[in-house]
Design a protein around this motif. Sequence first.
Motif, short mmCIF file in Angstrom:
data_model
loop_
_atom_site.label_atom_id
_atom_site.label_comp_id
_atom_site.label_asym_id
_atom_site.label_seq_id
_atom_site.Cartn_x
_atom_site.Cartn_y
_atom_site.Cartn_z
N SER A 24 1.08 -2.38 -7.07
CA SER A 24 2.65 -2.73 -6.23
C SER A 24 2.30 -4.46 -5.93
N LEU A 25 3.02 -5.24 -5.54
CA LEU A 25 3.55 -6.63 -5.22
C LEU A 25 3.98 -6.96 -4.44
N VAL A 26 3.89 -7.91 -3.96
CA VAL A 26 5.62 -8.41 -3.04
C VAL A 26 5.73 -9.82 -3.54
N SER A 27 5.95 -10.31 -4.10
CA SER A 27 6.57 -11.25 -5.54
C SER A 27 7.33 -12.31 -5.36
N LEU A 28 7.14 -13.58 -5.10
CA LEU A 28 8.60 -14.60 -4.73
C LEU A 28 7.98 -15.65 -5.66
N ILE A 29 9.17 -15.79 -6.67
CA ILE A 29 9.54 -16.66 -7.58
C ILE A 29 9.57 -17.87 -7.48
N ASP A 30 8.73 -18.52 -7.53
CA ASP A 30 9.13 -20.24 -6.96
C ASP A 30 9.24 -21.29 -8.13
N ARG A 31 9.52 -22.49 -8.38
CA ARG A 31 10.25 -22.79 -9.54
C ARG A 31 8.84 -22.42 -11.14
N ASN A 32 8.30 -22.34 -11.40
CA ASN A 32 7.09 -22.25 -12.87
C ASN A 32 6.24 -21.13 -12.28
N GLN A 81 11.50 8.30 -5.52
CA GLN A 81 10.99 7.31 -4.82
C GLN A 81 12.16 6.06 -5.02
N ILE A 82 12.77 6.09 -5.49
CA ILE A 82 13.57 4.89 -6.43
C ILE A 82 14.42 4.68 -4.92
N LYS A 83 14.59 5.81 -4.11
CA LYS A 83 15.22 5.34 -2.83
C LYS A 83 14.35 4.35 -1.74
N ALA A 84 12.70 4.78 -1.77
CA ALA A 84 11.83 4.67 -1.06
C ALA A 84 11.65 3.13 -1.53
N LEU A 85 11.99 2.87 -2.60
CA LEU A 85 11.27 1.00 -3.07
C LEU A 85 12.22 0.33 -2.46
N GLU A 86 13.95 1.02 -2.49
CA GLU A 86 14.47 0.81 -2.23
C GLU A 86 15.32 0.00 -0.12
N ILE A 87 14.38 1.14 0.27
CA ILE A 87 14.16 0.93 1.61
C ILE A 87 12.98 0.15 1.65
N LEU A 88 11.71 0.75 1.47
CA LEU A 88 10.26 -0.81 1.93
C LEU A 88 11.18 -2.33 0.99
N VAL A 142 5.85 -2.51 -8.66
CA VAL A 142 5.54 -1.49 -8.36
C VAL A 142 4.88 -1.45 -10.40
N LEU A 143 4.14 -1.46 -10.50
CA LEU A 143 3.70 -1.60 -12.08
C LEU A 143 2.36 -0.31 -12.70
N ASP A 144 2.42 0.20 -13.40
CA ASP A 144 1.11 0.57 -14.58
C ASP A 144 1.12 0.41 -15.71
N GLU A 155 0.91 -0.94 -0.07
CA GLU A 155 0.18 -0.39 0.18
C GLU A 155 0.61 1.15 0.35
N LEU A 156 1.66 1.50 0.51
CA LEU A 156 2.73 2.56 0.90
C LEU A 156 3.74 2.46 -0.38
N ALA A 157 4.18 1.43 -1.21
CA ALA A 157 4.70 1.53 -2.10
C ALA A 157 3.71 2.23 -3.09
N SER A 158 2.60 1.45 -3.55
CA SER A 158 1.75 1.96 -4.29
C SER A 158 1.41 3.80 -4.28
N ILE A 159 1.11 4.06 -3.00
CA ILE A 159 1.80 5.76 -3.21
C ILE A 159 2.37 6.43 -2.96
N ILE A 160 3.42 6.13 -2.60
CA ILE A 160 5.13 6.82 -2.73
C ILE A 160 5.36 6.93 -4.52
#
Length: 406
Positions: free
Chosen positions: A47-55, A143-150, A131-133, A36-41
């Motif tokens: 905005s997603l927390v994405s984990l890469i599984d095998r497939n 914004q880049i710095k904030a994304l790195e911190i988050l 984050v996507l648009d 939510e915060l990443a999307s606002i900033i």
Amino acid sequence: MIAPKIPDNEEERIAELYQLNILDTEAEKDFDEVVELASIICEVPISLVSLIDRNRQWFKAKKGVEVESSPREYSFCGHAINQNKLFVIEDASKDSRFHDNPFVNEDPNVRFYAGMPLVSQKGFNLGTLCVLDSVPKKLTQHQIKALEILSNQVSKLIELRDKKQQLEEKVDKIAKQNDQLQDLNKMNTEMTSIISHDLRAPVSSVLSYFNSEYFKNSTHEELLELLPVIKQSIKGVSNLIENLLEWSQSVGEFKLEPLLLYEYLIESVMLSQAEANKKNITFKTDLEEDIKVLADASMLHFIIRNLIGNAVKFTENGVILISTKRGVDNKVSISVKDNGIGIPETLKNRIIKGDKKITTQGTQKEKGSGLGLKLINEFLQKHHSTLKIESEENVGSTFSFTLMLA
């Protein structure tokens, strides 16, 4: 479209991801607040927390999309985990790697993407905070710095979540050990009482007799007459010791496993056959040979052996029927029915409570240890079952219980 490259350390990376036990878990507020915060900033709708599984890529937290996961081969995040800095695509429609990607040409019509790898303590890139648009975009330095911190905070959340789980498992283990220690202490107290009274009494009685003047002055014929009494007393001591040993073993690991019920019932019948023959007792069975139950092997053996043994003890010139019947709720009922001397109502109530040792003489004055029914009740409780008793004096008794089918 160019599919993401598989990292050189893929097997180790996947092993680390699986060890963290985070895939396919429920949504958690801490992660949801970060997206939510990443999307606002970053002023983006997705905005997603994405984990890469095998497939696949699986979303631990998401804003702006409904799906739980998507194919790894189409993922932007699959590209992002191959580097250790922010991965940015300002206009995917003009990028040779993504211009014909289904996520670019179809919903959600991705144009802008920025993903920062989520790095584990061991240095593996597990996924991204991204984050996507649907329109081309550039991020500001803030914004880049904030994304790195988050993203760094998300990595720490994943590690803290794992540590919390490990701590909870340790607490549960300690709690179980504490319960086991309490059981051991209770058993030790009860066992000490039994040994000091029930075990010492018959042994002391036999020793007192052998040390008495009566024994020294008895004739050979008189001694022979007393041998059956002594034998019965020693047999009672042996039975008590056997039950004490089985009781002590039951305090250890309780292990449910699929067991073929027929084998345990037939084995117990065979073990009791010689004693049954002495009392002119006939065994009859009504059993399904293929029934498997979920039970602890040693406890199941004890329960069946004692119930059949009790039926033999309180029956003479009669019939004992052992039967099984499939019931509702994926359970099977096991019953041992005799036409022996039966049980008085007051004694039946004491047996059902199962809180005290109960010992009574059999039809040929056989002595029990007093532990059998007490332990049967304890063992059945562990199997979420109870002992059901139907009995009428001078008519017979039926003891039954249920177990879950395997």
